[in-house]
Design an enzyme around this catalytic site. Structure first.
Site, PDB file in Angstrom:
ATOM      1  CD  GLU A  96     117.991  27.792  52.023  1.00  0.00           C
ATOM      2  OE1 GLU A  96     118.481  27.524  50.911  1.00  0.00           O
ATOM      3  OE2 GLU A  96     117.900  26.956  52.934  1.00  0.00           O
ATOM      4  CG  ASP A  98     117.148  27.644  55.843  1.00  0.00           C
ATOM      5  OD1 ASP A  98     116.361  27.750  54.921  1.00  0.00           O
ATOM      6  OD2 ASP A  98     118.333  27.272  55.712  1.00  0.00           O
ATOM      7  CD  GLU A 100     116.141  22.429  57.856  1.00  0.00           C
ATOM      8  OE1 GLU A 100     116.142  21.204  58.083  1.00  0.00           O
ATOM      9  OE2 GLU A 100     117.049  22.997  57.255  1.00  0.00           O
TER      10      GLU A 100
END
Ligand SMILES: *[C@@H]1O[C@H](CO)[C@@H](O)[C@H](O)[C@H]1NC(C)=O
Length: 277
Positions: A96, A98, A100
């Site tokens: 993953e 990311d 955010e």
């Protein structure tokens, strides 16, 4: 010859550049009408109200690429909201990458939170402030993912370079194709000042907008042969000295948190990649 054929047949990747139409690249996945693709595919909006957030995902799965998205974050009082934009594979040993964006009260800075998971293991958070107001205009958030680096960029400025250190025993995402996911959701329990500031529902619906998606990437597509033509530009890209200087500027002035400096969190010693420059 037989072996060569097998290798070609099993590598079902095809190089692809994609730009423009969000209908072609994404599916709305949840939110019961709160996520919309507008302007004949030029704009996508996610919205969040007290009943639900919303989200979308890419139709394609990618294995390496330079992937750009322009995002305009929830304006005004966005405290308690999180806009997540990330690549992820499936399963318990997933990879993953990311971005955010943690909302904040009007006038207070958003936090850009980043992380990298390799084979199910994350715990590699780095957080930044931004050098502009990300709610006023669209800005470009990019992931450059090649076999040797995962470079996070904001308007072309590198903010993080996760290197392939497999030779030192550190896993690196390179075998599992990933989809792009994005969602806008309520995380008032932790997002803003550690959960002290809650979502103000009188300001709902909260809206984040997306445009100008561009993926210069290897796309998993059954029956296709190789990733060969993609091996140019981004495939071999790494930070030159000017980009390193830009990244140092970001780290010096805008970094809020770096797991590699969090000695308390790792009493047995910092993760090994932290001691390799
Ligand atoms: C919100 O603003 C406060 C005050 O400037 C800051 O401490 C905090 O890091 C900001 N971000 C979040 C997500 O709370």
């Amino acid at each position: 010859m037989a072996l060569r054929f097998l290798l070609l047949a099993s590598c079902s990747l095809v190089a692809m550049a994609s730009a423009g139409n969000l209908y072609q690249d994404f599916d709305i996945t949840w939110g019961d009408g709160r996520a919309k693709i507008l302007n004949s595919g030029q704009l996508l909006t996610l919205s969040l109200d007290k009943a639900s957030g919303s989200g979308f995902q890419s139709k394609n799965e990618y294995l390496f690429g330079k992937i750009d998205m322009q995002i305009k974050l929830v304006p005004g009082n966005s405290a308690g909201t999180v806009t997540a934009y990330y690549l992820s594979s499936q399963g318990p040993t997933h990879d993953e990458i990311d971005f955010e964006f943690l909302g904040n009260l009007s006038g207070d800075p958003y936090t850009l939170h980043t992380n990298v998971f390799a084979q199910g293991k994350g715990n590699r958070e780095m957080q930044f402030k931004l050098w502009f107001d990300p709610t006023k205009d669209f800005h470009t958030y990019s992931i450059l993912w090649n076999p040797r680096h995962i470079i996070f960029m904001v308007d072309g400025t590198p903010i993080r370079d996760f290197k392939n250190l497999e030779s030192r025993g550190i896993a690196f995402p390179k075998n599992q194709p990933m989809r792009i996911y994005s969602s806008l959701w309520n995380a008032e329990d932790w997002a803003t000042r550690g959960g002290l500031v809650k979502t103000d529902w009188t300001k709902a619906p909260f809206v984040a907008s997306y445009t100008n998606f561009n993926a210069n990437a290897c796309v998993k597509a059954s029956g296709r042969s190789s990733c060969g033509p993609a091996k140019s530009g981004w495939w071999n890209q790494e930070l030159d000295s000017a980009s390193h200087a830009r990244m140092r500027w970001v780290h010096k002035n805008y970094m809020i948190y770096n797991y590699c400096n969090d000695v308390k969190r790792f009493p047995q010693g910092l993760p090994p990649e932290c001691s390799i420059a």
